[in-house]
Each structure stands twice: as structure tokens, then as C-alpha cells.
Write a protein that holds these residues in place. Sequence first.
Motif, PDB file in Angstrom:
ATOM      1  N   VAL A  21       0.857  -1.178   0.000  1.00 53.92           N
ATOM      2  CA  VAL A  21       0.000   0.000   0.000  1.00 53.92           C
ATOM      3  C   VAL A  21       0.895   1.231   0.000  1.00 53.92           C
ATOM      4  O   VAL A  21       1.849   1.309   0.778  1.00 53.92           O
ATOM      5  N   ALA A  22       0.611   2.183  -0.888  1.00 54.55           N
ATOM      6  CA  ALA A  22       1.327   3.461  -0.893  1.00 54.55           C
ATOM      7  C   ALA A  22       0.333   4.556  -0.581  1.00 54.55           C
ATOM      8  O   ALA A  22      -0.750   4.613  -1.178  1.00 54.55           O
ATOM      9  N   LEU A  23       0.684   5.408   0.372  1.00 52.01           N
ATOM     10  CA  LEU A  23      -0.151   6.552   0.720  1.00 52.01           C
ATOM     11  C   LEU A  23       0.443   7.771   0.022  1.00 52.01           C
ATOM     12  O   LEU A  23       1.590   8.124   0.278  1.00 52.01           O
ATOM     13  N   VAL A  24      -0.317   8.373  -0.871  1.00 53.63           N
ATOM     14  CA  VAL A  24       0.174   9.565  -1.560  1.00 53.63           C
ATOM     15  C   VAL A  24      -0.700  10.751  -1.199  1.00 53.63           C
ATOM     16  O   VAL A  24      -1.834  10.590  -0.755  1.00 53.63           O
ATOM     17  N   VAL A  39      -2.683   2.197  -4.280  1.00 48.83           N
ATOM     18  CA  VAL A  39      -2.335   3.582  -3.957  1.00 48.83           C
ATOM     19  C   VAL A  39      -3.548   4.309  -3.383  1.00 48.83           C
ATOM     20  O   VAL A  39      -4.614   4.338  -3.996  1.00 48.83           O
ATOM     21  N   VAL A  40      -3.356   4.884  -2.213  1.00 53.16           N
ATOM     22  CA  VAL A  40      -4.413   5.644  -1.561  1.00 53.16           C
ATOM     23  C   VAL A  40      -4.021   7.119  -1.555  1.00 53.16           C
ATOM     24  O   VAL A  40      -2.988   7.489  -0.994  1.00 53.16           O
ATOM     25  N   TYR A  41      -4.847   7.928  -2.195  1.00 49.20           N
ATOM     26  CA  TYR A  41      -4.630   9.380  -2.199  1.00 49.20           C
ATOM     27  C   TYR A  41      -5.333   9.950  -0.981  1.00 49.20           C
ATOM     28  O   TYR A  41      -6.558   9.889  -0.879  1.00 49.20           O
ATOM     29  N   LEU A  42      -4.545  10.460  -0.029  1.00 50.21           N
ATOM     30  CA  LEU A  42      -5.096  11.121   1.153  1.00 50.21           C
ATOM     31  C   LEU A  42      -5.312  12.581   0.768  1.00 50.21           C
ATOM     32  O   LEU A  42      -4.367  13.367   0.717  1.00 50.21           O
ATOM     33  N   ARG A  43      -6.551  12.907   0.448  1.00 53.13           N
ATOM     34  CA  ARG A  43      -6.876  14.231  -0.076  1.00 53.13           C
ATOM     35  C   ARG A  43      -7.299  15.162   1.058  1.00 53.13           C
ATOM     36  O   ARG A  43      -8.143  14.809   1.873  1.00 53.13           O
ATOM     37  N   SER A 100      -5.722   4.248  -6.481  1.00 49.08           N
ATOM     38  CA  SER A 100      -6.641   3.114  -6.511  1.00 49.08           C
ATOM     39  C   SER A 100      -7.837   3.461  -5.620  1.00 49.08           C
ATOM     40  O   SER A 100      -8.905   2.889  -5.750  1.00 49.08           O
ATOM     41  N   GLN A 101      -7.620   4.376  -4.691  1.00 46.46           N
ATOM     42  CA  GLN A 101      -8.623   4.755  -3.693  1.00 46.46           C
ATOM     43  C   GLN A 101      -8.343   6.191  -3.270  1.00 46.46           C
ATOM     44  O   GLN A 101      -7.181   6.579  -3.145  1.00 46.46           O
ATOM     45  N   ILE A 102      -9.404   6.969  -3.062  1.00 49.02           N
ATOM     46  CA  ILE A 102      -9.247   8.346  -2.582  1.00 49.02           C
ATOM     47  C   ILE A 102      -9.966   8.464  -1.249  1.00 49.02           C
ATOM     48  O   ILE A 102     -11.122   8.065  -1.125  1.00 49.02           O
ATOM     49  N   VAL A 103      -9.259   8.983  -0.261  1.00 55.94           N
ATOM     50  CA  VAL A 103      -9.846   9.171   1.068  1.00 55.94           C
ATOM     51  C   VAL A 103      -9.697  10.644   1.443  1.00 55.94           C
ATOM     52  O   VAL A 103      -8.589  11.175   1.465  1.00 55.94           O
ATOM     53  N   ASP A 104     -10.818  11.307   1.694  1.00 49.49           N
ATOM     54  CA  ASP A 104     -10.789  12.692   2.169  1.00 49.49           C
ATOM     55  C   ASP A 104     -10.473  12.663   3.657  1.00 49.49           C
ATOM     56  O   ASP A 104     -11.126  11.958   4.420  1.00 49.49           O
ATOM     57  N   VAL A 105      -9.438  13.417   4.051  1.00 56.44           N
ATOM     58  CA  VAL A 105      -8.926  13.313   5.420  1.00 56.44           C
ATOM     59  C   VAL A 105      -9.354  14.454   6.348  1.00 56.44           C
ATOM     60  O   VAL A 105      -9.158  14.357   7.551  1.00 56.44           O
TER      61      VAL A 105
END
Length: 172
Positions: free
Chosen positions: A6-9, A99-103, A148-153
Motif C-alpha cells: 500500500v502506498a499513501l500519496v 495507492v491511496v490518495y489522502l486528499r 486506486s482509492q481516494i480518502v478525504d482526510v
Amino acid sequence: MGTLRVALVGFMGCGKSTVGPVLARRLGFEFVDLDLDIQKTAGRTIPEIFEQDGESSFRALESECLARCARRSHLVVAPGGGVVIVQANRRLLRTHFHVVYLRARPTTLAERLRGEAEHRPMLRGHPLEDRITRLLGERGAFYHEVASQIVDVDGKSPEAIAEEISNGLKST
């Protein structure tokens, strides 16, 4: 979960280094903060690498360390916010990682980064909000491209974010 990585970007200040260890514990994976890995490899701090050798030298080290992580498994990696500006890194991320984009909103990022802007080479010497908005404008499409996934933080705890990510992993 086989050889999952898992990569957190996301932009600096979005919580990659905070959420990463929480997520890794939850999954029973190892956590790698790529910036710390780069510093260990180089034997210098990131500001020193930027000052002595320039950004391109730092980016080459970053790519090398990311490629090393791509060969491992059961890993959560938190690269720096600019990792996506290098095309080879984007390809590596898409191919080898979930890949998870921490937006995060620019205002959230500015609040979190206010005290440390002088220690971050990409922010130093610029009005903070303007610089964040400009860099986000340059990198935003790349974060979306690799995600691969977007998570609003905004307003969420690291635990809540880690739970949302692991729920997303189960559905892939």
C-alpha cells in the motif's frame, strides 16, 4: 492479501506519516516512511540533499528507494508529496501498489504545515497558502492518476482514515 503493498500519496501535511503506522499495524504490515529511508540511504537530511545536490538529485534517490519498496511485500509506504511528479514513479506506483490518495483541503494543509514550512525545502520562502495551492495545482492530476482509492482526510482521525483504507482494500 498475497504480496500487497500500500502506498499513501498526497500533499505534505495530509497525514501520510501519521496514518501509515496506524494502517500498517492494522494490516500486520511493515511501515516505511520513504523520506526517512532516503535520509538513511543518503546519510543526510532532505534539506541537506536539496541544498547540496538540488531537487533532481533528491528525486533520483526517492525513485531508487521507491523501487526498492516495490520489490517487497506486506508493506505500507508513505512517500513524500512530490513523488508523483516523476513519470517512472507514477508507473511504479500504479503497477506495484494499492495507492491511496489522502486528499486534504488547502486550508487544512496550511494549518498543519504552518509551524514547519521553513524546514520543508518545497515551501521555504513562499507565502504558505499560495505555495500549497500552486503545488497542489501541479500535482493534483498526478495524485488522481495513480490512486486506486481516494480518502478525504479533513476532520478525520488517523484511526478513522486507516479503517476507511482497510475497508477499501477488502473490496478490491
